[in-house]
Scaffold this motif. Sequence first.
Motif, mmCIF file in Angstrom:
data_model
loop_
_atom_site.group_PDB
_atom_site.id
_atom_site.type_symbol
_atom_site.label_atom_id
_atom_site.label_comp_id
_atom_site.label_asym_id
_atom_site.label_seq_id
_atom_site.Cartn_x
_atom_site.Cartn_y
_atom_site.Cartn_z
ATOM 1 N N THR A 32 42.733 35.459 44.516
ATOM 2 C CA THR A 32 41.344 36.677 44.572
ATOM 3 C C THR A 32 41.640 36.993 46.790
ATOM 4 O O THR A 32 42.169 36.129 47.369
ATOM 5 N N CYS A 71 27.790 28.619 37.828
ATOM 6 C CA CYS A 71 27.249 30.063 38.100
ATOM 7 C C CYS A 71 25.706 29.583 37.747
ATOM 8 O O CYS A 71 25.647 30.159 36.419
ATOM 9 N N ASP A 110 30.738 38.085 38.473
ATOM 10 C CA ASP A 110 31.206 37.613 39.700
ATOM 11 C C ASP A 110 30.747 36.432 39.784
ATOM 12 O O ASP A 110 28.811 36.423 39.891
ATOM 13 N N GLU A 112 29.548 34.131 41.953
ATOM 14 C CA GLU A 112 28.695 34.635 43.325
ATOM 15 C C GLU A 112 26.888 34.672 42.779
ATOM 16 O O GLU A 112 27.302 34.228 43.439
ATOM 17 N N GLN A 143 39.037 45.635 44.497
ATOM 18 C CA GLN A 143 38.999 44.491 45.279
ATOM 19 C C GLN A 143 40.745 44.219 45.082
ATOM 20 O O GLN A 143 41.260 45.147 43.534
#
Length: 149
Positions: A32, A71, A110, A112, A143
């Motif tokens: 990524t 997470c 995601d 994050e 992305q």
Amino acid sequence: MTINTFKCLLSFALLGAASCFAQMTPVGTWHTIDDNTGEAKAEIQIVDKGGVLSGRVVKSLRNDPNARKTCDDCKDDRKGQDIIGMEIIRGVKPEPLTEHLWAGGGKILDPENGKDYTVKMVPKEGGKKLQVRGYMGPFYRTQTWLRQP
């Protein structure tokens, strides 16, 4: 050119084309890329289990000691899990009416921010790159991931 030389060249051409088409799937190992820095961020392994794709974070490629390790913002069974080893792609299937489009209502997380997005994936440049687009309603973020050998 002899008939045997022609057959040999044709065989090599067909083998090359077959290997190119074999890469037109998201299955494999990907890096990524960080939207802000353009640097590789994580390595993701996408696998096919009975026609349904899933993907895990296999390692971080960042040197940031302050990067999140778990997470904490996840809302499902992944809450509090380590990001390394976490399944971030679930339920992705090939779209039957569109060649090389993988979606099928699959989701991407995601880790994050803990948000889950509907995902569409399209291999590009002969499968060397993967366009990954996560949707939340009418909004999306795209992305480009890079295939690793």
